[in-house]
Design a protein around this motif. Structure first.
Motif, PDB file in Angstrom:
ATOM      1  N   LEU A 157      41.968  23.702  67.703  1.00 19.33           N
ATOM      2  CA  LEU A 157      43.030  24.623  67.307  1.00 19.33           C
ATOM      3  C   LEU A 157      42.467  26.026  67.151  1.00 19.33           C
ATOM      4  N   TRP A 158      43.266  26.982  67.538  1.00 18.77           N
ATOM      5  CA  TRP A 158      42.936  28.386  67.322  1.00 18.77           C
ATOM      6  C   TRP A 158      42.792  28.629  65.827  1.00 18.77           C
ATOM      7  N   GLN A 159      41.768  29.404  65.464  1.00 19.36           N
ATOM      8  CA  GLN A 159      41.520  29.601  64.042  1.00 19.36           C
ATOM      9  C   GLN A 159      42.504  30.584  63.428  1.00 19.36           C
ATOM     10  N   TYR A 160      42.887  30.285  62.194  1.00 20.11           N
ATOM     11  CA  TYR A 160      43.685  31.263  61.476  1.00 20.11           C
ATOM     12  C   TYR A 160      42.798  32.437  61.112  1.00 20.11           C
ATOM     13  N   PRO A 161      43.268  33.675  61.330  1.00 22.48           N
ATOM     14  CA  PRO A 161      42.408  34.819  61.019  1.00 22.48           C
ATOM     15  C   PRO A 161      42.152  34.891  59.520  1.00 22.48           C
ATOM     16  N   ILE A 162      40.892  35.084  59.171  1.00 25.97           N
ATOM     17  CA  ILE A 162      40.563  35.226  57.759  1.00 25.97           C
ATOM     18  C   ILE A 162      40.083  36.638  57.454  1.00 25.97           C
ATOM     19  N   ASN A 163      39.869  37.459  58.497  1.00 26.94           N
ATOM     20  CA  ASN A 163      39.560  38.877  58.282  1.00 26.94           C
ATOM     21  C   ASN A 163      39.926  39.618  59.563  1.00 26.94           C
ATOM     22  N   ASN A 164      39.562  40.909  59.640  1.00 21.31           N
ATOM     23  CA  ASN A 164      39.992  41.686  60.790  1.00 21.31           C
ATOM     24  C   ASN A 164      39.169  41.410  62.038  1.00 21.31           C
ATOM     25  N   GLU A 165      38.125  40.650  61.889  1.00 25.66           N
ATOM     26  CA  GLU A 165      37.263  40.389  63.036  1.00 25.66           C
ATOM     27  C   GLU A 165      37.564  39.053  63.703  1.00 25.66           C
ATOM     28  N   ALA A 166      38.751  38.545  63.492  1.00 22.22           N
ATOM     29  CA  ALA A 166      39.079  37.253  64.084  1.00 22.22           C
ATOM     30  C   ALA A 166      38.983  37.329  65.602  1.00 22.22           C
ATOM     31  N   GLY A 167      38.433  36.334  66.198  1.00 25.62           N
ATOM     32  CA  GLY A 167      38.311  36.282  67.652  1.00 25.62           C
ATOM     33  C   GLY A 167      37.240  37.188  68.206  1.00 25.62           C
ATOM     34  N   LEU A 168      36.292  37.565  67.378  1.00 28.25           N
ATOM     35  CA  LEU A 168      35.260  38.501  67.820  1.00 28.25           C
ATOM     36  C   LEU A 168      33.976  37.792  68.202  1.00 28.25           C
ATOM     37  N   GLU A 169      34.101  36.594  68.678  1.00 27.11           N
ATOM     38  CA  GLU A 169      32.889  35.786  68.851  1.00 27.11           C
ATOM     39  C   GLU A 169      31.836  36.517  69.693  1.00 27.11           C
ATOM     40  N   GLU A 170      32.225  36.952  70.925  1.00 27.08           N
ATOM     41  CA  GLU A 170      31.202  37.503  71.807  1.00 27.08           C
ATOM     42  C   GLU A 170      30.826  38.924  71.420  1.00 27.08           C
ATOM     43  N   GLU A 171      31.738  39.662  70.769  1.00 30.11           N
ATOM     44  CA  GLU A 171      31.487  41.055  70.428  1.00 30.11           C
ATOM     45  C   GLU A 171      30.926  41.214  69.027  1.00 30.11           C
ATOM     46  N   ALA A 172      30.795  40.059  68.302  1.00 30.77           N
ATOM     47  CA  ALA A 172      30.438  40.164  66.891  1.00 30.77           C
ATOM     48  C   ALA A 172      29.112  40.893  66.690  1.00 30.77           C
ATOM     49  N   SER A 173      28.208  40.752  67.650  1.00 32.35           N
ATOM     50  CA  SER A 173      26.879  41.346  67.453  1.00 32.35           C
ATOM     51  C   SER A 173      26.784  42.761  68.025  1.00 32.35           C
ATOM     52  N   VAL A 174      27.862  43.241  68.616  1.00 28.52           N
ATOM     53  CA  VAL A 174      27.817  44.575  69.241  1.00 28.52           C
ATOM     54  C   VAL A 174      28.255  45.608  68.221  1.00 28.52           C
ATOM     55  N   PRO A 175      27.411  46.609  67.943  1.00 27.56           N
ATOM     56  CA  PRO A 175      27.826  47.636  66.988  1.00 27.56           C
ATOM     57  C   PRO A 175      28.896  48.551  67.586  1.00 27.56           C
ATOM     58  N   GLU A 208      28.142  54.138  37.261  1.00 33.03           N
ATOM     59  CA  GLU A 208      27.487  53.377  38.328  1.00 33.03           C
ATOM     60  C   GLU A 208      28.535  52.655  39.157  1.00 33.03           C
ATOM     61  N   ILE A 209      28.421  52.780  40.435  1.00 33.47           N
ATOM     62  CA  ILE A 209      29.391  52.122  41.308  1.00 33.47           C
ATOM     63  C   ILE A 209      28.833  50.785  41.741  1.00 33.47           C
ATOM     64  N   VAL A 210      29.568  49.761  41.401  1.00 36.15           N
ATOM     65  CA  VAL A 210      29.105  48.427  41.782  1.00 36.15           C
ATOM     66  C   VAL A 210      29.832  48.020  43.057  1.00 36.15           C
ATOM     67  N   ILE A 211      29.074  47.822  44.089  1.00 38.37           N
ATOM     68  CA  ILE A 211      29.697  47.401  45.347  1.00 38.37           C
ATOM     69  C   ILE A 211      29.857  45.887  45.312  1.00 38.37           C
ATOM     70  N   PRO A 212      31.081  45.404  45.437  1.00 35.11           N
ATOM     71  CA  PRO A 212      31.256  43.948  45.372  1.00 35.11           C
ATOM     72  C   PRO A 212      30.599  43.281  46.561  1.00 35.11           C
ATOM     73  N   LYS A 213      30.110  42.093  46.302  1.00 31.79           N
ATOM     74  CA  LYS A 213      29.447  41.364  47.379  1.00 31.79           C
ATOM     75  C   LYS A 213      30.456  40.946  48.433  1.00 31.79           C
ATOM     76  N   LYS A 214      29.991  40.912  49.640  1.00 33.18           N
ATOM     77  CA  LYS A 214      30.894  40.474  50.710  1.00 33.18           C
ATOM     78  C   LYS A 214      31.174  38.996  50.549  1.00 33.18           C
ATOM     79  N   LYS A 215      32.423  38.685  50.607  1.00 39.40           N
ATOM     80  CA  LYS A 215      32.785  37.280  50.440  1.00 39.40           C
ATOM     81  C   LYS A 215      32.985  36.663  51.813  1.00 39.40           C
ATOM     82  N   THR A 216      32.288  35.584  52.038  1.00 41.56           N
ATOM     83  CA  THR A 216      32.462  34.926  53.334  1.00 41.56           C
ATOM     84  C   THR A 216      33.414  33.757  53.161  1.00 41.56           C
ATOM     85  N   TRP A 217      34.369  33.723  54.032  1.00 42.03           N
ATOM     86  CA  TRP A 217      35.355  32.647  53.997  1.00 42.03           C
ATOM     87  C   TRP A 217      35.066  31.681  55.140  1.00 42.03           C
TER      88      TRP A 217
END
Lengths: 680, 401
Positions: free
Chosen positions: B314-332, A60-69
């Motif tokens: 202050l500009w936010q430190y990126p915590i993932n690859n979507e940093a600075g994606l405020e307006e595009e965050a909802s666009v698939p 079974e593959i357990v997909i880890p939950k997305k962690k929000t920072w």
């Protein structure tokens, strides 16, 4: 084909290896070389066979939950790597080494001036918003832009009322509300409730604007900043004192105008009444609420519980009222929260012995409702059991129990009283002289974000003063000095009294040789002008004889102290020589064989109209004799005669016996002898 | 710590005498006895003959009840005699309200009685006692103690020779004799200076001092806090202290935090519908108060940056690859990649313009710098452009619809 073949082979090998293993266990001793080879090869295959089924079985593959920072996560991780540097000053002052505070008064001055600089800038931006409209920031940064302080909507409408409520303009909002009613427009209940909130919150007064100096007229707004600011502050303080709930104020008037006040309206009124001291009125309003068949909310109960000790005299009556309120809460299905618990505990502080018996049941009750205690709860608990000044009756274990509960936990601020915990706990440690618990309290301070709960600079100072006095009293000198080096002066600037405690601790542990170092610190901390402290230091140095090296450092220190006496501050004399301090200083110098310096000091007796003791002169004579300075000896006698000391004849005798005198000196001495004889 | 105690001496001496006396009377007798068994070594924890313990207990009872009028023994004697003792199991908590003087008398009296009881009892256990080394030196010490005590009761002022003798005798039982002797004498001389009224109190204090150095193993389960209370100035000492320390163990087993509850609320009370209008003025004020009460000053640069980030400065430190994606965050993502749908009827279906536009959308699909809106605008610009140039294109037969 091949695979099936290998399968069969594997099967076979498995079997044979099992057999072999059994065989080996039986006759391990007489095994042959061939057998050993066979076993090792079969093991290799066997291990490969073991792996096969593991891979082929559906896993079974357990997909880890997305962690929000959170957006500060990186910075928080980085910040957690920075430890406090005991040699550095507070972070606020690190920008400018010139402005590194060295004394507590400097600390206060610098931190306040930094803050007031910020406030001044904010004031100008908000007063003259038209000059600060250029928006350079991309994207837009709202907090850098001026706040709008003037109402934008001029017309008389509900929107304008909402705007004024949002800007917390009490008077303007009330006026507008009246205008609206006069114009016949009805205001919705929600907005009226918000207005009631506003009026009750500020007690029907306009709030004193933050960061804005008081301005009475256009004319007085001149260059006279400072006195005006002071006046403004005094006015504020008196405002707070005289701000009481007035009979028939706007809140009551508007409340009376409501055709159907709801829970929220009552809540606003009751909370306002409790905040501004109309306690019995709050209770009668509560009765009104019940009469109009409404249910109360939690905030209302919290406010009423706070007011409970005010309306009753006796301890048990107070407690009964609180229990009654809690019962009504349960009846009306209002769920208590942490603030309810804290309000009850705070009220119990004023219930004497009832408090002691009821505090823990209350806490258990709240725990049963899965309310987590905050530090404020523990603060109230400690305050119930340890009254300041009262004798502690075997209650040390309460502090220990509390520490058992809180140790190692990180607390988030949830109640304004949370910030009282550390100073309260440390006060109790100091009262009970409980070093072990003090260490635990201090350890708790280091956990997580708990340092924030130590409170402002003033409270920090109290806390560290208590901790340090306790250390001085209870801890051995090495440990104490370790703490001293750690805390002073990076977080704590000891007062002169605490420095005296420190000197006493040095004395009790026989480490007087550290005095010169401590003197340097005293000087840096700005206590060099404290007469008591300096005199105590001199006494300690003069009291006992030490080895040569220490005496030498003492003498240096003594000369340094002398400089403080000499210079004064801007022509003002800081310290006055007393006979005691002078003779202590001279004794220190003599013990280090600094005869010349001591001789100079001796002359100060005359200039400052002080009288040396006989003992000192004898000591001096001994020293002079060691050096064999006949002239000085004679001069000493002259000084002694000059002060008409009763011991002069003895001194003369000693000089006559112990020194080889010239004829002239002999004559002078006999003259003096006659003189002193006559004067007697 | 020893010296520290001397400093605090003046504060609460009477109470101290209480504690220590009630606790010390009994153990002291035992010590004395042991002393008579092994007088020369004076090892603090020598193996004690089992047989004596029962005797000592019987003596304890006797001595605790019998009071002799012996008075004014020097503190040094008590010091020496009591030093290696204080066992909690022996500690019988006598709840007396005697004055400091009285309890001191009791303490000293108990010691003297002990001397006599030892002698009295000795014949009864002669078979064992005879195996012991001779008691002669100790006997002389005892007699000296008594003599010194008798005299000391009359004259406090001077350091009489008997005292000195007693001190040296006492010191002789200690390993480094000279040092002990001189220390004791020094201590004695100090006491000459102290006024008579303070004296008894100080005796109590010295007793307490002597106890500090010694951590009797039996007391290790008692919390150090209570030790501090006893040893230090005893500020918190009250009569019930003895009981509390005994009940300590009982109390500790049951934490007050697990005591019974009031039972006012049902445990699973349903949550009140709280949020009506979002935070009210009161809620904002509560938060504000909490912020005011707590320390919000940053401790280092990173914390200051956290503060600035929260304020939005202050500009936010990126915590993932979507940093600075405020307006595009909802666009698939397919909105970015599949742009053919924008090439609708307004463009020719074939020909060079169509070809050109397909290249344009391919380029746009790969462009990650533009938002979807910008990409649309880009295409719209070309639409307008080609529409304007429609005549020219048609003339060149490039616009095929």
């Amino acid at each position: 084909m091949a695979s099936s073949c290998s399968q069969a082979l594997r099967h076979h090998v498995c079997k044979s290896s099992r057999l072999l293993r059994v065989h080996l266990q039986k006759s391990w001793t007489n095994r042959s070389f061939e057998g050993a080879v066979c076993v090792s090869s079969s093991f290799a295959l066997n291990s490969a066979a073991d792996q096969q089924p593991a891979v082929s079985s559906p896993e079974e593959i357990v997909i880890p939950k997305k962690k929000t920072w959170s957006k500060e996560a990186v910075l928080q991780a980085l910040a957690s790597t920075v430890k406090r540097d005991p040699t550095a000053s507070d972070y606020r002052f690190q920008d400018d080494p010139y402005l590194t505070p060295k004394t507590s008064s400097e600390f206060k001055l610098f931190s306040l001036s930094q803050e007031s600089g910020r406030n001044a800038a904010k004031y100008f931006i908000n007063t003259y918003p038209k000059y600060f409209q250029k928006d350079y920031a991309q994207p837009h940064i709202p907090c850098l832009m001026p706040d709008t302080l003037e109402a934008q909507i001029e017309e008389v409408s509900e929107a304008a009322l909402i705007e004024r409520i949002g800007m917390r303009k009490v008077k303007a909002a009330v006026d507008l509300y009246d205008q609206l009613l006069q114009a016949g427009t009805s205001v919705s209940l929600d907005v009226t409730n918000q207005l009631l909130d506003l009026i009750c919150f500020y007690g029907d007064h306009d709030p004193a604007q933050e960061n804005v100096p008081e301005q009475r007229n256009e004319e007085t707004e001149d260059v006279q900043d400072e006195p005006q600011a002071k006046k403004g502050r005094a006015a504020k303080a008196s405002d707070l004192l005289k701000a009481t709930w007035k009979e028939k104020n706007n809140a009551e008037r508007i409340f009376a105008l409501l055709s159907e006040p709801n829970k929220h309206s009552y809540s606003a009124l009751i909370r306002g009444m409790v905040k501004y001291g109309a306690y019995s009125k709050a209770f009668s309003t509560y009765t009104d609420l019940l009469n109009s068949r409404l249910k109360a909310d939690m905030h209302m109960f919290n406010a009423l519980i706070t007011a409970a000790p005010e309306v009753k005299e006796k301890y048990n009556e107070k407690w009964e009222l609180i229990v009654d309120l809690l019962k009504q809460m349960a009846e009306q299905k209002v769920r208590p929260n942490l603030l309810t618990l804290n309000a009850v505990l705070k009220a119990l502080r004023r219930c004497g012995t009832v408090g002691k018996s009821q505090a823990f049941p209350v806490i258990s009750e709240m725990k049963a409702l899965s309310i987590d205690l905050s530090l404020a709860s523990y603060t109230h608990l400690l305050a119930i059991f340890y009254k300041p000044g009262a004798p502690i009756q075997g209650q040390t274990d309460i502090l220990q129990e509390v520490m058992n509960e809180v140790s190692g936990k990180s607390f988030t601020p949830q109640d304004p009283d949370d910030a009282q915990f550390f100073i309260t706990a440390m006060r109790i440690c100091l009262d009970t002289k409980d070093m072990e618990q003090a260490y635990r309290v201090h350890e708790l301070l280091g956990v997580g974000e708990n340092w924030r709960l130590l409170g402002n600079d003033f409270q920090q100072n109290i806390y560290y003063a208590r901790f340090f006095s306790l250390l001085c009293m209870m801890e051995n000198i090495d440990v104490m000095l370790k703490w001293y080096r750690d805390l002073v002066p990076s977080v704590y600037y000891p007062s002169s009294n605490v420095m005296r405690d420190l000197l006493q601790a040095l004395d009790t542990d026989n480490r007087l040789d550290l005095i010169p170092q401590i003197w340097k610190d005293i000087k840096q901390l700005g206590h060099a002008n404290r007469q008591n402290l300096v005199e105590e230091l001199l006494t300690l140095m003069a009291r006992e004889k030490h080895n040569q090296e220490v005496q030498e450092s003492f003498a240096e220190c003594a000369l340094d102290i002398k400089k403080i006496y000499d210079t004064g501050d801007r022509g003002k004399v800081l310290l006055n020589w007393t006979a005691g301090s002078l003779s202590d200083l001279i004794s220190v110098l003599l013990a280090a064989h600094r005869r010349q310096d001591a001789w100079d000091m001796l002359k100060l007796f005359k200039t400052h109209n002080r009288v040396p003791s006989e003992e000192l002169l004898n000591k001096f004579l001994m020293c002079v004799k060691e050096g064999g300075e006949v002239n000085q000896a004679v001069e000493l006698v002259q000084i002694s005669a000059g002060f008409c000391l009763p011991g002069t004849p003895k001194l003369i005798q000693r000089v006559q016996q112990e020194f080889e005198l010239t004829e002239q000196q002999r004559k002078m001495l006999s003259d003096l002898e006659i003189q002193s004889f006559n004067s007697e | 710590m020893y010296r520290r105690l001397l400093i605090n001496i003046n504060q609460v001496r009477n109470r101290l005498i209480h504690t220590h006396n009630t606790r010390l009377t009994l153990p002291s007798t035992k010590c004395k006895e042991r002393e008579s068994f092994a007088p020369v070594t004076w090892a603090p924890c020598t193996a004690r003959p089992l047989g004596t313990s029962s005797i000592s207990f019987s003596e304890n009872k006797e001595s605790s009840t019998s009071l002799s009028e012996d008075k004014g023994k020097t503190p040094e004697e008590t010091e020496l005699e009591t030093e290696p003792v204080v066992k909690p199991e022996d500690r019988k908590q006598v709840e007396t309200t005697k004055s400091g003087k009285e309890s001191l008398l009791e303490l000293l009296g108990a010691m003297k009685v002990e001397v006599t009881t030892v002698r009295k009892i000795r014949p009864s256990k002669t078979p064992r006692m005879s195996e012991r080394p001779d008691q002669e030196p100790m006997e002389s010490t005892h007699s000296m103690f008594q003599r010194a005590a008798a005299e000391g009761s009359q004259q406090h002022g001077t350091l009489n020779p008997a005292l000195v003798a007693a001190v040296s005798a006492a010191a002789s039982t200690l390993p480094n004799r000279h040092q002990a002797e001189s220390e004791l004498l020094k201590q004695l001389r100090k006491h000459e200076a102290i006024p008579d009224t303070q004296r008894r109190a100080d005796i109590g204090h010295i007793i307490s001092d002597m106890k500090v150095g010694k951590r009797p193993n039996g007391r290790s389960n008692v919390r150090p806090t209570s030790q501090i209370r006893f040893d230090d100035d005893g500020k918190g000492y009250t009569q019930d202290r003895g009981i509390t320390s005994e009940l300590d163990g009982v109390r500790r087993r049951k934490s007050p935090f697990t005591s019974k509850r009031l039972n006012l609320f049902a445990a699973a009370a349903e949550q009140d519908a709280l949020s009506d209008l979002g935070p009210t003025l009161w809620d904002i004020d509560l938060v504000n108060q909490i912020v005011q009460a707590t320390n919000q000053m940053p401790r280092n640069g990173f914390e200051e940056m956290i503060q600035w980030t929260k304020e939005g400065r202050l500009w936010q430190y990126p915590i993932n690859n979507e940093a600075g994606l405020e307006e595009e965050a909802s666009v698939p993502f397919h909105e970015h990649v599949f742009l053919e749908k924008h090439l609708d009827e307004s463009f020719p279906q074939q020909g060079p313009v169509r070809h050109f536009m397909e290249l344009v959308i391919t380029g746009l699909a790969k462009n990650h710098h533009l938002t979807v809106q910008q990409k649309k605008e880009h295409i719209d610009w070309f639409r307008d452009y080609f529409r304007q140039k429609e005549d020219v294109l048609k003339e060149a037969e490039a616009y095929l619809n």
